[in-house]
Enzyme design. Sequence first.
Site, PDB file in Angstrom:
ATOM      1  N   GLU A  47      60.690 -26.500  48.903  1.00 12.32           N
ATOM      2  CA  GLU A  47      60.312 -25.089  48.876  1.00 12.32           C
ATOM      3  C   GLU A  47      61.471 -24.197  49.321  1.00 12.32           C
ATOM      4  OE1 GLU A  47      57.539 -23.463  47.829  1.00 12.32           O
ATOM      5  OE2 GLU A  47      56.928 -25.403  47.010  1.00 12.32           O
ATOM      6  N   CYS A 212      50.155 -20.000  26.663  1.00 13.82           N
ATOM      7  CA  CYS A 212      49.667 -19.761  28.023  1.00 13.82           C
ATOM      8  C   CYS A 212      48.149 -19.918  28.109  1.00 13.82           C
ATOM      9  CB  CYS A 212      50.062 -18.359  28.479  1.00 13.82           C
ATOM     10  SG  CYS A 212      49.463 -17.947  30.132  1.00 13.82           S
ATOM     11  N   CYS A 218      44.782 -11.827  29.624  1.00  9.67           N
ATOM     12  CA  CYS A 218      45.960 -11.299  30.327  1.00  9.67           C
ATOM     13  C   CYS A 218      46.204  -9.871  29.851  1.00  9.67           C
ATOM     14  CB  CYS A 218      47.173 -12.176  30.041  1.00  9.67           C
ATOM     15  SG  CYS A 218      48.724 -11.489  30.661  1.00  9.67           S
TER      16      CYS A 218
END
Length: 356
Positions: A47, A212, A218
């Site tokens: 990370e 997607c 969206c």
Amino acid sequence: MTRSTTRGAPTVAARLLHWFDQHGRKDLPWQSGDADGRDAYRVWLSEIMLQQTQVATVIGYFQRFTEALPTLRDLAAADEDTVLALWSGLGYYRRARFLHRAAQICVQQHGGELPRDFVALSALPGIGRSTAGAILAQAHGLRFAILDGNVKRVLTRYHGIHGHPGQSAVEKLLWLHADSHTPTARLADYTQAIMDLGATLCVRSRPRCDACPLASDCIAYRDNLTVELPSRKPSKALPTRATVMLVLRDRDGRVLLERRGPQGVWSGLWSLPEAASTDDAWRLAQRHARIDDAQALAPFTHVFSHYRLAIEPLLFDRTTAHAAIADNPDLRWCSATELAALGLPAPVRTLLQNTA
């Protein structure tokens, strides 16, 4: 302006997890262990490395780092030069110093482990709210939302949110959405899924909306706003600073390095001595070695996040070193072998390789 999922349609989490099962990245080197029991140290390291850096670049650095320092205790016990050398080339070296200090705190205060408590974890140097959530979700399967750059882009487009994501009000709204979409199960997979979506499909330029799993509702896709969202940060012209870098090389091929101070860019790294002008560079060189001539090398510019550094390298070759620097712990003559083991700024390492 926001829009909820169509009534009766699968949730965002369900669609992302279904997509992840088919297309997600499941063989990354920090994903060892089962879905809810990954190694916290490796998750944490990944990370931190992935901040400002793409996965393809991070993998090699991650493998080299964990081979040298396989556990948190190994990292805590390492000296700073070793840590910075392993990090060299990744940039944003403050991340490495925070990583090192956090490991030492974990040994001193948390039994040599990253704490599982969110407050204690996020209090460690270099670990903010999103990074702490990512560690706890991926290593322990705990329900915490994340909001890294990829996730901000996904949520900004999905909910049609205008305004730069770094603005306080916009970021607060994004956190609310991030938490609302976070499921109660498969936290490690969901966290990876939403990051993967932003990294592979919902990219900044030319997103692959046709593939997607969230495209059906969206707002950015519906309203043709994928170019405008996320809103860009208002641009400011970067100032330019100039410096002369001294490449002082003795008759044995050793190069003089200087450890930078604790403040400013490249703090704590070994770098080349610098001067404000060519005349100052000559005077500085004469303090450290007996010199006869200098060769101007090709100038270049290195761009930081907040300014450009115009670098004029000056090579003083086959010099005779003065013995006086032995009394200065922040100066040292280094062979090529020694250079490889030190943390050097990437442009400095490249410059030295090109003048070898």
